[in-house]
Design an enzyme around this catalytic site. Sequence first.
Site, PDB file in Angstrom:
ATOM      1  CG  ASP A  59      -1.841   1.146   1.309  1.00 27.75           C
ATOM      2  OD1 ASP A  59      -2.733   1.149   2.181  1.00 27.75           O
ATOM      3  OD2 ASP A  59      -1.679   2.067   0.483  1.00 27.75           O
ATOM      4  CB  SER A 126      -5.948  12.662 -16.291  1.00 28.88           C
ATOM      5  OG  SER A 126      -7.241  12.799 -16.822  1.00 28.88           O
ATOM      6  CE1 TYR A 151      -8.956  11.694 -12.965  1.00 27.67           C
ATOM      7  CE2 TYR A 151      -7.838  10.284 -11.386  1.00 27.67           C
ATOM      8  CZ  TYR A 151      -8.004  10.744 -12.687  1.00 27.67           C
ATOM      9  OH  TYR A 151      -7.224  10.242 -13.698  1.00 27.67           O
ATOM     10  CE  LYS A 155      -4.125  10.709 -12.160  1.00 26.93           C
ATOM     11  NZ  LYS A 155      -3.048   9.704 -11.918  1.00 26.93           N
ATOM     12  CG  PHE A 179      -7.110  13.115 -24.478  1.00 29.41           C
ATOM     13  CD1 PHE A 179      -5.747  13.385 -24.292  1.00 29.41           C
ATOM     14  CD2 PHE A 179      -7.962  14.177 -24.669  1.00 29.41           C
ATOM     15  CE1 PHE A 179      -5.257  14.690 -24.314  1.00 29.41           C
ATOM     16  CE2 PHE A 179      -7.482  15.492 -24.707  1.00 29.41           C
ATOM     17  CZ  PHE A 179      -6.135  15.736 -24.522  1.00 29.41           C
ATOM     18  CG  ASN A 180     -12.068   9.809 -22.440  1.00 27.92           C
ATOM     19  OD1 ASN A 180     -11.524  10.919 -22.517  1.00 27.92           O
ATOM     20  ND2 ASN A 180     -13.164   9.610 -21.724  1.00 27.92           N
ATOM     21  CG  LEU A 201     -19.740   5.632 -23.453  1.00 28.78           C
ATOM     22  CD1 LEU A 201     -21.226   5.723 -23.106  1.00 28.78           C
ATOM     23  CD2 LEU A 201     -19.397   6.612 -24.574  1.00 28.78           C
TER      24      LEU A 201
HETATM   25  C1  WQD Z   1     -17.401   9.780 -21.509  1.00 28.40           C
HETATM   26  C2  WQD Z   1     -18.663  10.360 -22.094  1.00 28.40           C
HETATM   27  C3  WQD Z   1     -20.288  11.027 -20.439  1.00 28.40           C
HETATM   28  C4  WQD Z   1     -21.121   7.040 -18.923  1.00 28.40           C
HETATM   29  C5  WQD Z   1     -13.221  10.085 -17.245  1.00 28.40           C
HETATM   30  C6  WQD Z   1     -12.284  10.788 -16.333  1.00 28.40           C
HETATM   31  C7  WQD Z   1     -10.952  10.933 -16.998  1.00 28.40           C
HETATM   32  C8  WQD Z   1     -10.461   9.591 -17.466  1.00 28.40           C
HETATM   33  C9  WQD Z   1     -11.484   8.911 -18.349  1.00 28.40           C
HETATM   34  C10 WQD Z   1      -8.920   8.819 -15.803  1.00 28.40           C
HETATM   35  C11 WQD Z   1     -19.174  11.570 -21.316  1.00 28.40           C
HETATM   36  C12 WQD Z   1     -20.809   9.882 -21.299  1.00 28.40           C
HETATM   37  C13 WQD Z   1     -20.586   8.089 -19.645  1.00 28.40           C
HETATM   38  C14 WQD Z   1     -22.491   6.715 -19.070  1.00 28.40           C
HETATM   39  C15 WQD Z   1     -22.724   8.481 -20.668  1.00 28.40           C
HETATM   40  N1  WQD Z   1     -10.148   8.776 -16.365  1.00 28.40           N
HETATM   41  N2  WQD Z   1     -21.381   8.783 -20.504  1.00 28.40           N
HETATM   42  N3  WQD Z   1     -23.245   7.443 -19.941  1.00 28.40           N
HETATM   43  O1  WQD Z   1     -15.812  11.537 -17.999  1.00 28.40           O
HETATM   44  O2  WQD Z   1     -14.712  11.732 -20.300  1.00 28.40           O
HETATM   45  O3  WQD Z   1     -13.401  10.867 -18.391  1.00 28.40           O
HETATM   46  O4  WQD Z   1     -12.687   8.833 -17.605  1.00 28.40           O
HETATM   47  O5  WQD Z   1      -7.977   9.461 -16.103  1.00 28.40           O
HETATM   48  O6  WQD Z   1     -10.063  11.476 -16.058  1.00 28.40           O
HETATM   49  O7  WQD Z   1     -12.789  12.071 -16.090  1.00 28.40           O
HETATM   50  O8  WQD Z   1     -15.191   9.463 -19.353  1.00 28.40           O
HETATM   51  O9  WQD Z   1     -16.387   7.409 -19.950  1.00 28.40           O
HETATM   52  O10 WQD Z   1     -17.117   8.680 -17.860  1.00 28.40           O
HETATM   53  O11 WQD Z   1     -17.612   9.623 -20.107  1.00 28.40           O
HETATM   54  O12 WQD Z   1     -23.434   9.135 -21.457  1.00 28.40           O
HETATM   55  O13 WQD Z   1     -23.030   5.766 -18.430  1.00 28.40           O
HETATM   56  O14 WQD Z   1     -19.707   9.371 -21.990  1.00 28.40           O
HETATM   57  O15 WQD Z   1     -21.301  11.990 -20.210  1.00 28.40           O
HETATM   58  O16 WQD Z   1     -19.729  12.468 -22.233  1.00 28.40           O
HETATM   59  P1  WQD Z   1     -14.878  11.005 -19.015  1.00 28.40           P
HETATM   60  P2  WQD Z   1     -16.598   8.717 -19.257  1.00 28.40           P
END
Ligand code: WQD
Length: 340
Positions: A59, A126, A151, A155, A179-180, A201
Amino acid sequence: MAKIIVTGGLGFIGSHTVVELQNAGHDVLVVDDLSNTTIEVFERIKSITNKDFEFYQLDLKKKDDVKSLFAKAGKVDGVIHFAAYKAVGQSVNSPLEYYENNLGSLVYLLQEMRDNKLDNLIFSSSCTVYGQAEDLPITEHSPVQSALSPYGNTKQVGEEIILDAIAAHNFNTISLRYFNPVGAHPSAKIGELPLGVPLNLVPYITQTAVGLREQLSVFGDTYDTHDGTCIRDYIHVVDVAKAHVIAVERLLAKANEDNYEVFNLGSGKGSTVLEVIHAFEKVSGKNLNYKIVERREGDVTAAFADTTKANETLGWKAEKSLDDAVADAWRWEQKIREEV
Ligand code: WQD
């Protein structure tokens, strides 16, 4: 051949990076507290590469654990630091645990690196540091804006801590701003393992398609985009992993032009939520059950990367497409459901 410590190395991006490090011929030592993954990932990685590696369950927010890591590690050439909590929504409800874990572990890690004269560090950052960028696509010179979540702030502050540490000691650091990251290893032996209800998502899409979730909620379709849903830069996790190998090898070769370098890791392409859904339906042949609901607090309208710097300086470019990512994510989802 070098020996690299990978913290959080049994996690989503960490595990894929361990595979690529081993593929590149490096020795790996993984440390993970297993708070957001399972020990099975250790065997899964080995089943892909047929190479063993050291693993310690520690940890890193405990100073003594970090000390014992370096006592066990022996001679090490670099550290790739993934270990952090990463759920945006959870960080809003538990900010103190996020600061304790994400920043406490970073400080202890830097102290032990300093005391052991180990100066090569790759930091997992991030795109959240950019907030809602004024100009798109987002470059590394886009202003860092005040974080939208604790969060995201860990970063931003993490990068600042590293900069201050560099000023006082001779660390060489590359921060990679993801990014994602989406998708899974093409072997379907490792992938994203969201514990509980997925916040992101793509895992929510695949869990809906496999019948684990009733319906996907699309958070809003009244944004200022061509179909009203938010735009993001979805990048295959294997491409992200390969960038880490290139980055750590850059430091090992002392090819870095500065003792602190930052690179955006994205595909350079923006996709809306509906485009991701349609890509999934195309590659899977499944009709996804989804509905449009109200917006999610804290979502930015659009974010996608200008990847020129990583392309030209690192010689790295995303090779896989969104279709590849959702296809690999789907294959992975079906595989783990078979095993349950
Ligand atoms: C993507 C899009 C939601 C879920 C986050 C963190 C970022 C990184 C990646 C670590 C958005 C939409 C989502 C759902 C939806 N993580 N969505 N229904 O928020 O861009 O980034 O994850 O580093 O730091 O912030 O990713 O996948 O949550 O959302 O419509 O059930 O999908 O509104 O537009 P996000 P996400």
